[in-house]
Design a protein around this motif. Sequence first.
Motif, PDB file in Angstrom:
ATOM      1  N   ALA A  25       0.810  -1.270  -0.025  1.00  0.00           N
ATOM      2  CA  ALA A  25       0.079   0.150   0.031  1.00  0.00           C
ATOM      3  C   ALA A  25       0.955   1.261  -0.102  1.00  0.00           C
ATOM      4  O   ALA A  25       0.577   2.306  -0.387  1.00  0.00           O
ATOM      5  N   ARG A  26       2.166   1.100   0.445  1.00  0.00           N
ATOM      6  CA  ARG A  26       2.835   2.431   0.539  1.00  0.00           C
ATOM      7  C   ARG A  26       4.107   2.354  -0.667  1.00  0.00           C
ATOM      8  O   ARG A  26       4.987   3.023  -0.267  1.00  0.00           O
ATOM      9  N   CYS A  29       4.583   5.582  -2.265  1.00  0.00           N
ATOM     10  CA  CYS A  29       4.608   6.798  -1.158  1.00  0.00           C
ATOM     11  C   CYS A  29       5.888   7.077  -0.794  1.00  0.00           C
ATOM     12  O   CYS A  29       6.659   5.959  -0.589  1.00  0.00           O
ATOM     13  N   SER A  64       2.790  12.486  -0.631  1.00  0.00           N
ATOM     14  CA  SER A  64       2.427  11.125  -0.660  1.00  0.00           C
ATOM     15  C   SER A  64       2.492  10.184   0.796  1.00  0.00           C
ATOM     16  O   SER A  64       2.211   8.962   0.577  1.00  0.00           O
ATOM     17  N   GLY A  67      -0.055   8.143   2.499  1.00  0.00           N
ATOM     18  CA  GLY A  67      -1.167   8.389   1.716  1.00  0.00           C
ATOM     19  C   GLY A  67      -1.705   9.707   1.805  1.00  0.00           C
ATOM     20  O   GLY A  67      -3.056  10.370   1.464  1.00  0.00           O
ATOM     21  N   ARG A 133      -5.075  -2.031   7.664  1.00  0.00           N
ATOM     22  CA  ARG A 133      -4.063  -0.929   7.475  1.00  0.00           C
ATOM     23  C   ARG A 133      -3.570  -0.530   8.895  1.00  0.00           C
ATOM     24  O   ARG A 133      -3.993  -0.400   9.824  1.00  0.00           O
ATOM     25  N   PHE A 156      -8.305  -3.074   4.010  1.00  0.00           N
ATOM     26  CA  PHE A 156      -8.419  -2.663   2.714  1.00  0.00           C
ATOM     27  C   PHE A 156      -9.310  -3.252   2.010  1.00  0.00           C
ATOM     28  O   PHE A 156      -9.481  -4.394   1.918  1.00  0.00           O
ATOM     29  N   LYS A 161      -4.481  -5.226  -4.230  1.00  0.00           N
ATOM     30  CA  LYS A 161      -4.042  -3.480  -4.864  1.00  0.00           C
ATOM     31  C   LYS A 161      -4.349  -2.652  -3.653  1.00  0.00           C
ATOM     32  O   LYS A 161      -5.115  -1.984  -3.850  1.00  0.00           O
ATOM     33  N   ASP A 163      -4.707   0.311  -1.255  1.00  0.00           N
ATOM     34  CA  ASP A 163      -4.847   1.665  -1.224  1.00  0.00           C
ATOM     35  C   ASP A 163      -4.813   2.265   0.174  1.00  0.00           C
ATOM     36  O   ASP A 163      -6.094   1.855   0.850  1.00  0.00           O
ATOM     37  N   ARG A 165      -5.893   4.941   1.370  1.00  0.00           N
ATOM     38  CA  ARG A 165      -7.074   5.672   1.362  1.00  0.00           C
ATOM     39  C   ARG A 165      -8.371   5.028   1.007  1.00  0.00           C
ATOM     40  O   ARG A 165      -9.469   5.561   1.047  1.00  0.00           O
ATOM     41  N   ASP A 166      -7.976   3.811   0.711  1.00  0.00           N
ATOM     42  CA  ASP A 166      -9.522   2.986   0.185  1.00  0.00           C
ATOM     43  C   ASP A 166      -9.620   1.649   1.293  1.00  0.00           C
ATOM     44  O   ASP A 166      -9.239   0.439   1.102  1.00  0.00           O
TER      45      ASP A 166
END
Length: 209
Positions: A25-26, A29, A64, A67, A133, A156, A161, A163, A165-166
């Motif tokens: 996820a990072r 970033c 970034s 996130g 997360r 998540f 995949k 994210d 923020r998701d």
Amino acid sequence: MSLVAAEQNDGYQEICKRDPVNAAARARCSYTLWNDQSLAVQAKAFLQSLKSGGNVDVVVLDPSAEGGMPHTRAGPLICIPAYHTSLEETLRHEMVHIQQRKEPALWKMKLGLEGWKPVGEAVIPELWRRRCRLNPDTFEARWFAWQGRYVPLPLFVREDKPDLRDIVVRWYDMEEGVVQSTPSSFSKRYGQLASSSMEHPYELWAYKS
């Protein structure tokens, strides 16, 4: 307080790297200092007006980082992504997290009075735990159960995949051994809340500030 010193104190970045889903996820970033730290100067000037805010350091990170979400690290240190707005509101929120880091026993006592009980990660099935997360503001006291039964899980949406923020918050029912939507007793006590508030009782309190 530098990021290096913060990492030496809390090890958060290393924990994220060792977690496959959180590391993925990072992957895009950049957790680095931004070249313009003027926002940190503004933030520290505001913190001087707050009780207990004078000894807190602030740094501005790449947009970034995490996130784009402001957060705290050991230090005490507040990290703000470049170009972030709503500065004063954010700083009040993060100062609650600073106090939670500083006095964990006091906050656990407060949560206990509201019906929250700390639980070990072993009670959460690995299937669900690996999809959660990591949050720099809560990872040192990661799992709590509402009414000693329901554990909020910031999942998540896509494990393949991920994210930052998701996410969606689901609740692990320790008695039934199932993951479910928000318990009615929680909604009755706190009302309808966004996922960012529900993911952890520390966030619940910080958003109430």
